[in-house]
Each structure stands twice: as structure tokens, then as C-alpha cells.
Write an enzyme that holds these catalytic residues in place. Sequence first.
Site, PDB file in Angstrom:
ATOM      1  N   ASP A  35      11.565  86.526  32.458  1.00  0.00           N
ATOM      2  CA  ASP A  35      12.481  87.644  32.710  1.00  0.00           C
ATOM      3  C   ASP A  35      13.251  87.440  34.020  1.00  0.00           C
ATOM      4  O   ASP A  35      12.772  86.750  34.923  1.00  0.00           O
ATOM      5  CB  ASP A  35      11.647  88.933  32.779  1.00  0.00           C
ATOM      6  CG  ASP A  35      12.478  90.160  32.483  1.00  0.00           C
ATOM      7  OD1 ASP A  35      13.676  90.018  32.141  1.00  0.00           O
ATOM      8  OD2 ASP A  35      11.943  91.279  32.612  1.00  0.00           O
TER       9      ASP A  35
ATOM     10  N   HIS B  11      21.095  82.295  32.655  1.00  0.00           N
ATOM     11  CA  HIS B  11      20.401  81.724  31.496  1.00  0.00           C
ATOM     12  C   HIS B  11      20.343  80.201  31.599  1.00  0.00           C
ATOM     13  O   HIS B  11      19.338  79.573  31.291  1.00  0.00           O
ATOM     14  CB  HIS B  11      21.105  82.131  30.200  1.00  0.00           C
ATOM     15  CG  HIS B  11      21.053  83.611  29.946  1.00  0.00           C
ATOM     16  ND1 HIS B  11      19.923  84.359  30.176  1.00  0.00           N
ATOM     17  CD2 HIS B  11      21.986  84.480  29.494  1.00  0.00           C
ATOM     18  CE1 HIS B  11      20.158  85.628  29.876  1.00  0.00           C
ATOM     19  NE2 HIS B  11      21.404  85.732  29.460  1.00  0.00           N
TER      20      HIS B  11
ATOM     21  N   LEU C  47       1.133  67.994  25.960  1.00  0.00           N
ATOM     22  CA  LEU C  47       1.386  69.444  25.961  1.00  0.00           C
ATOM     23  C   LEU C  47       2.170  69.881  24.721  1.00  0.00           C
ATOM     24  O   LEU C  47       3.106  69.199  24.298  1.00  0.00           O
ATOM     25  CB  LEU C  47       2.206  69.809  27.210  1.00  0.00           C
ATOM     26  CG  LEU C  47       2.671  71.264  27.302  1.00  0.00           C
ATOM     27  CD1 LEU C  47       1.580  72.141  27.899  1.00  0.00           C
ATOM     28  CD2 LEU C  47       3.939  71.396  28.130  1.00  0.00           C
TER      29      LEU C  47
HETATM   30  C1  V07 Z   1      16.857  80.244  26.748  1.00  0.00           C
HETATM   31  C2  V07 Z   1      16.586  79.935  29.216  1.00  0.00           C
HETATM   32  C3  V07 Z   1      15.217  80.344  29.675  1.00  0.00           C
HETATM   33  C4  V07 Z   1      15.179  81.772  30.169  1.00  0.00           C
HETATM   34  C5  V07 Z   1      15.227  82.791  29.087  1.00  0.00           C
HETATM   35  C6  V07 Z   1      16.564  83.105  28.437  1.00  0.00           C
HETATM   36  C7  V07 Z   1      17.551  81.992  28.374  1.00  0.00           C
HETATM   37  C8  V07 Z   1      15.244  77.152  26.396  1.00  0.00           C
HETATM   38  C9  V07 Z   1      15.461  77.481  25.078  1.00  0.00           C
HETATM   39  C10 V07 Z   1      15.021  76.764  23.907  1.00  0.00           C
HETATM   40  C11 V07 Z   1      14.609  77.460  22.774  1.00  0.00           C
HETATM   41  C12 V07 Z   1      14.185  76.799  21.638  1.00  0.00           C
HETATM   42  C13 V07 Z   1      14.143  75.434  21.665  1.00  0.00           C
HETATM   43  C14 V07 Z   1      14.535  74.707  22.771  1.00  0.00           C
HETATM   44  C15 V07 Z   1      14.970  75.375  23.894  1.00  0.00           C
HETATM   45  C16 V07 Z   1      16.114  78.703  25.106  1.00  0.00           C
HETATM   46  C17 V07 Z   1      17.128  80.620  24.384  1.00  0.00           C
HETATM   47  C18 V07 Z   1      17.298  81.037  25.695  1.00  0.00           C
HETATM   48  C19 V07 Z   1      17.602  81.464  23.262  1.00  0.00           C
HETATM   49  F1  V07 Z   1      13.702  74.769  20.572  1.00  0.00           F
HETATM   50  N1  V07 Z   1      15.735  78.075  27.187  1.00  0.00           N
HETATM   51  N2  V07 Z   1      16.268  79.050  26.418  1.00  0.00           N
HETATM   52  N3  V07 Z   1      16.527  79.469  24.084  1.00  0.00           N
HETATM   53  N4  V07 Z   1      17.026  80.680  28.052  1.00  0.00           N
END
Ligand code: V07
Length: 255
Positions: free
Chosen positions: A33, A50, A144
Site C-alpha cells: 500500500d 506504481h 523462491l
Molecule cells: C503492480 C507495483 C507494486 C505496487 C502495487 C501496485 C502497482 C508487479 C506486478 C506484477 C503482477 C503480476 C505479474 C508480474 C508483475 C504488478 C500490478 C500492479 C497490477 F505476473 N507490480 N505490480 N501488477 N504495482
Amino acid sequence: MFNKLFNNNNGSDDIESQLSKENIPKHIAIIMDGNGRWANKRFLPRIAGHKEGMNTVKKITTSASKLGVEVLTLYAFSTENWKRPDEEVQFLMKLPVDFFETFMPDLMKENVRVHVMGYHDVLPKHTQKVITDAMDKTKNNTGLVLNFALNYGGRAEIVSATQAAMRELLAQELTPDDLTEELITKHLMTHTFPDPDLLIRTSGEMRVSNFMLWQIAYSEFYFVEKHWPDFSHQDLCEAIATYQNRTRRFGGILK
Ligand code: V07
């Protein structure tokens, strides 16, 4: 000296060496968050938060892997997040693509296995494809497990698991009285992982927000003020140190 005696971390940069290697949480779950707030504070657009949050995902993956954590589950996108402005949702949906384009070579080097849980059929096609490819490419890695919760909701997961369990019962001509915790657990998206030992939420909110409701029944909770983009290896070590202090049993056996 005092740090060692009292496990008072006090700005020390040597928390990692104080951790007991025998009691590293096997499964850590994180509610990441504060990315928007991190950006606001810097007069940047939310999407910049983000993006920075995505880099933190990679850093913490490396940390967790080095510390010997077995599963790291990260709440990337909840079923509620669709209510955000279209532009932001579109940007978020491209982050998995970005993430693997940037970090796949590192993930392979670090022997990380990628898993994604959530309701994927409604995700944009490019997001679905990159996820399937990443899980496939890393499926033989033995280090991991990096488990993303993407379009995930805890209550919805319990409903789906119960429906699947009921179908199994009906097929065997059994009745609702034959429904057990074990049968529901078997149909959860996490059925191959142990329950989280430690749940971390950044940015000061003290809620679980529909995250892994079934699985966190016995987890230790750790809340930290820092926004996710500022969360560091040190912060992860501090969370684990706190976990170890809480679960230490002098002369006893850990639960
Ligand atoms: C997102 C970055 C981290 C903070 C939270 C919100 C924004 C990595 C992914 C991701 C998800 C699936 C995957 C590989 C990477 C991601 C979203 C948002 C929607 F297989 N960061 N991140 N996906 N944020």
C-alpha cells in the site's frame, strides 16, 4: 551489544545478522500500500508511484530469496481496484508486462518460480499472455515462489472454493455435512503453498482488505508506516525480527 541483547534495531544496518536462520517465515504475504501517496508527496502522478512500487517488488523478491523465504505473495491488484480511473487501471494492467520485460533475466538467474492467482479471464489479453508465459518459463525453477495476487479477492476465493468442494461432494453423492475445512482448503488458489506465517501491510493502514481471508487465520500481522516504494531489505529484516520475537518459545516448540 544493546541491539543484540534487546533486538532493538535502532537504525542499525545489521539487522540481518541478528535474524535466526532457523525461524525465517516460510511464507510472507504483503499488502503493498501507499504507492499513490508516495507519488503525491513528491508532486508526481500516481502512476509514477506504481512504477516505483514495481521496482520495489523486484528488490524485495531478491531480499526474500536471499533470506530463505519459500513463498512471497504480493497483493498487486484487488477486485475493487477496477473502480479506479480508467487511465490508472490501464497503466496497472501493463505493469506485469513491464515487470517481466525488465526482470525476467534476473528472476531466472535467481531461480525464482512465478505464480499468479486471481480471476484472470477478465484481464486484458496482453496481461494474460505475459503471465502464462512467465509461469511457463519459470515452472522448473526451484527457489523462491513469487506469487502475485492479481484481480484477487478473499471472499470470492472462498465462494469459488466452496462451490468446487460442493461439486465434488455431489459427484460422490455425499451431503453438505461431508464438507470439511480440508476440502475447502484443497480448492483454494494457494492449495500448494503453506499458509502465510507473516502478513505485512505498508503505509500505515491496519486492515486486511479482503486479502487471503482463509489463509491468514493464524498469521502474525506486521504494519509499517513506510509507503511501499520506500520499503527496503532492512524493513523486511525488521519485520522478520519482530516475527521471530513474537514466535520465540524458550525451551518450547514453535507452533
Ligand atoms: C503492480 C507495483 C507494486 C505496487 C502495487 C501496485 C502497482 C508487479 C506486478 C506484477 C503482477 C503480476 C505479474 C508480474 C508483475 C504488478 C500490478 C500492479 C497490477 F505476473 N507490480 N505490480 N501488477 N504495482
